[in-house]
Write a protein that holds these residues in place. Structure first.
Motif, PDB file in Angstrom:
ATOM      1  N   UNK A 108      97.325  54.839 -10.871  1.00  0.00           N
ATOM      2  CA  UNK A 108      98.067  55.133 -12.098  1.00  0.00           C
ATOM      3  C   UNK A 108      97.254  54.734 -13.327  1.00  0.00           C
ATOM      4  N   UNK A 109      96.564  53.602 -13.264  1.00  0.00           N
ATOM      5  CA  UNK A 109      95.716  53.175 -14.384  1.00  0.00           C
ATOM      6  C   UNK A 109      94.636  54.214 -14.650  1.00  0.00           C
ATOM      7  N   UNK A 110      94.007  54.722 -13.595  1.00  0.00           N
ATOM      8  CA  UNK A 110      92.972  55.752 -13.758  1.00  0.00           C
ATOM      9  C   UNK A 110      93.551  57.019 -14.378  1.00  0.00           C
ATOM     10  N   UNK A 141     101.089  50.634 -14.478  1.00  0.00           N
ATOM     11  CA  UNK A 141      99.668  50.587 -14.829  1.00  0.00           C
ATOM     12  C   UNK A 141      98.884  49.577 -13.999  1.00  0.00           C
ATOM     13  N   UNK A 142      99.563  48.702 -13.280  1.00  0.00           N
ATOM     14  CA  UNK A 142      98.857  47.763 -12.400  1.00  0.00           C
ATOM     15  C   UNK A 142      98.372  48.454 -11.115  1.00  0.00           C
ATOM     16  N   UNK A 172      94.922  57.705 -22.531  1.00  0.00           N
ATOM     17  CA  UNK A 172      95.761  56.554 -22.844  1.00  0.00           C
ATOM     18  C   UNK A 172      95.024  55.245 -22.680  1.00  0.00           C
ATOM     19  N   UNK A 173      95.720  54.169 -22.965  1.00  0.00           N
ATOM     20  CA  UNK A 173      95.151  52.816 -22.840  1.00  0.00           C
ATOM     21  C   UNK A 173      96.116  51.939 -22.082  1.00  0.00           C
ATOM     22  N   UNK A 174      95.581  51.003 -21.328  1.00  0.00           N
ATOM     23  CA  UNK A 174      96.386  50.027 -20.623  1.00  0.00           C
ATOM     24  C   UNK A 174      96.080  48.670 -21.240  1.00  0.00           C
TER      25      UNK A 174
END
Length: 90
Positions: A77-79, A72-73, A86-88
């Protein structure tokens, strides 16, 4: 391959629901898997989570990444996580 991964995911989620206490053996923070399927001269690679597959030639002198970590960093991938609902965190 897809059916096997979906079945494993379902069983993991159901197992986590049965024991969701503080001392649960299930860690709900992520997942990790590498799957390789060789058919004739084609290799299919699937990865989930903070995992990677590489292949090498000439006794390791040449190395090639077959996957990209799903961290997720990583902005891409975070996008993808957020776009999928989802949530990071952390």
């Amino acid at each position: 391959m897809k059916e096997a991964i979906e079945t494993a995911d379902k069983e993991f989620i159901e197992g986590g629901k049965k024991d969701s206490g503080y001392n649960s053996p299930f860690d709900h923070s992520g997942s990790c898997a590498i799957v390789a399927l060789l058919v004739d001269d084609i290799i299919y690679i699937a990865n989930v989570g903070d995992s990677r597959a590489i292949i090498s030639q000439n006794q390791g002198q040449r190395r090639y990444a077959l996957t990209r970590d799903h961290k997720p960093s990583d902005p891409q991938e975070k996008a993808r996580i957020i776009q999928a609902g989802g949530k990071v965190y952390q």
